[in-house]
Design a protein around this motif. Structure first.
Motif, PDB file in Angstrom:
ATOM      1  N   LEU A   1       0.825  -1.217   0.000  1.00  0.00           N
ATOM      2  CA  LEU A   1       0.000   0.000   0.000  1.00  0.00           C
ATOM      3  C   LEU A   1       0.853   1.259   0.000  1.00  0.00           C
ATOM      4  CD1 LEU A   1      -2.861  -1.012   2.478  1.00  0.00           C
ATOM      5  CD2 LEU A   1      -2.856  -1.114  -0.028  1.00  0.00           C
TER       6      LEU A   1
ATOM      7  N   PHE B   1      -5.467   4.162   3.771  1.00  0.00           N
ATOM      8  CA  PHE B   1      -5.730   3.997   2.343  1.00  0.00           C
ATOM      9  C   PHE B   1      -7.228   4.058   2.069  1.00  0.00           C
ATOM     10  CE2 PHE B   1      -6.431   1.212  -1.394  1.00  0.00           C
ATOM     11  CZ  PHE B   1      -5.704   1.930  -2.327  1.00  0.00           C
TER      12      PHE B   1
ATOM     13  N   LEU C   1      -0.554   4.721  -4.792  1.00  0.00           N
ATOM     14  CA  LEU C   1       0.244   3.505  -4.634  1.00  0.00           C
ATOM     15  C   LEU C   1       1.601   3.597  -5.320  1.00  0.00           C
ATOM     16  CD1 LEU C   1      -2.607   0.852  -4.982  1.00  0.00           C
ATOM     17  CD2 LEU C   1      -1.522   1.710  -2.901  1.00  0.00           C
TER      18      LEU C   1
END
Length: 417
Positions: free
Chosen positions: A266, A274, A339
């Motif tokens: 992540l 996230f 990302l």
């Protein structure tokens, strides 16, 4: 005008076809090919992925791999596992694929297409190629002197052509078999001159064709032609190497599945952080313990930390045929900025999973611990593909997954008769 050329196919005997026919070289790994061909000396995988007959640790781009492919092809010809037709023919190829609650069927023409038309953009592209993969296919085609796998082309359907091909498939088929994946394959040989000429005339009315799948194969065909042209002092432009093997389907028979994404890390975000950032970018609905499949464009499924979510994008500018694609929206909104995946073709943090494997496979990959998050996408349409190609633009990598896949080994085009 679309040029299609009949050719003298190298192909298996009727009783051998199910043993010879195999998946395309680029949809299975060498390990999968080795297992698939085990105990079957007739599989064309011995030609298309010849590293399976060499030591497992060999570099797949080693010159010995290509020489082994050539050796195996010549062996198949010598032992009459494959034989060449005595006259130029076209071939009809119908595939019937069972899907959930329905059956998908498509009828295509196996033929040769023109390198000149590819180079002049009368055969339109929608993807970039990678040099290493292009080099690989160029070496394979040049050393074996054969197109062992077809390029998948499409065209905007024409009723008269559909009707003609439908009439021609009423004859007795040459091959009729069901492969291990449940796909039914039926092939007819079109060898009568009047039928061949009728097909040629119908394709002359088609202004352009489109590469659906096989950009590396078509690009390598062009490179091989340029090599062989230089080597041939009496080059005329009519030699077999000026053409490459294709199967051509009308656009309205195409079946495109989603090309989904799984990501390993992540990018230093926690799962909660996230998810918070995702809620700032999309309308988010929690869907329980399973990964949902989007039901329309601009929706995305996400599996994160044991839960499935349905993401819906806000207003999308539809004026740009590339930026409005769902693969572009995901790339430009999530994969790149959040990302850190700037070049998805090369980034080791992302993998791509064909829609045929289903959302359950994406969930399994995340739960295995190898990946942190999975995204399911709505399939790109054939109209999207054509729109991008007509605009002269390029789709993001891994935008389309066509099913059913064409089998290698049903017809091979030799570069020298």
């Amino acid at each position: 005008m679309a040029v299609v050329k009949p050719f003298r196919a190298v192909r298996p005997r009727k009783d051998n076809v199910i043993k010879v026919a195999c998946p395309p070289y680029d949809v299975i790994s060498s390990e999968e090919a080795r297992a698939m061909a085990e105990g079957n000396d007739m599989s064309l995988l011995h030609v298309t992925k010849p590293e399976i007959d060499l030591e497992p640790r060999i570099d797949h781009y080693d010159e010995r791999v290509y020489e082994k492919g050539k050796e195996n092809l010549q062996k198949f010809l010598r032992e009459n596992i494959l034989t060449q037709d005595s006259n130029d023919c076209f071939y009809l190829y119908r595939q019937i694929m069972p899907l959930e609650g329905r059956e998908h069927t498509q009828l295509g023409l196996v033929a040769c297409a023109s390198v000149d038309e590819y180079q002049s953009d009368l055969i339109k592209k929608h993807e970039l190629t990678r040099k290493d993969k292009e080099d690989d296919r160029t070496k394979h085609v040049y050393i074996t002197q054969a197109n062992t796998g077809p390029v998948f082309l499409t065209y905007k359907s024409r009723e008269a052509l559909d009707r003609l091909l439908g009439e021609l498939e009423k004859g007795k088929p040459e091959y009729d078999f069901t492969s291990d994946d449940g796909i039914h394959h039926i092939v007819w040989v079109i060898d009568r001159e009047k039928d061949i000429n009728a097909i040629i005339r119908q394709f002359e009315k088609i202004p352009v064709m489109y590469v659906a799948d096989g950009h590396h194969r078509s690009a390598s065909a062009c490179r091989v032609r340029e090599i062989m042209k230089v080597e041939n002092a009496s080059h005329t432009g009519k030699e077999e190497y000026n053409f490459f093997l294709v199967v051509i389907f009308p656009h309205d028979q195409m079946n495109i599945m989603a090309y989904n994404r799984v990501v390993k890390t992540l990018n230093n975000h926690s799962a909660d952080d996230f998810l918070k950032k995702i809620t700032e970018l999309f309308e988010v609905m929690e869907m329980g313990p399973d990964l949902p499949s989007p039901e329309k464009r601009h929706q995305f499924g996400m599996y994160l930390n044991g839960k499935g979510y349905l993401l819906t994008a806000g207003q999308v500018d539809e004026s740009d045929p590339v930026l409005s694609l769902d693969v572009s929206i995901l790339q430009n909104t999530v994969l790149s900025p959040l990302l850190g995946i700037k070049e998805p073709r090369e980034d080791k943090n992302i993998d791509f999973i064909g829609g045929i494997r289903g959302t359950g496979e994406l969930k399994r990959l995340v739960e295995s611990g190898k990946f942190k998050v999975a995204f399911s996408l709505y399939p790109t349409s054939i109209e999207d593909l054509i729109g991008v190609a007509d605009s002269g633009k390029i789709m993001p990598p891994k935008s389309t997954w066509f099913e059913p896949k064409l089998k290698d080994g049903i017809a091979i085009h030799m570069l020298k008769n």
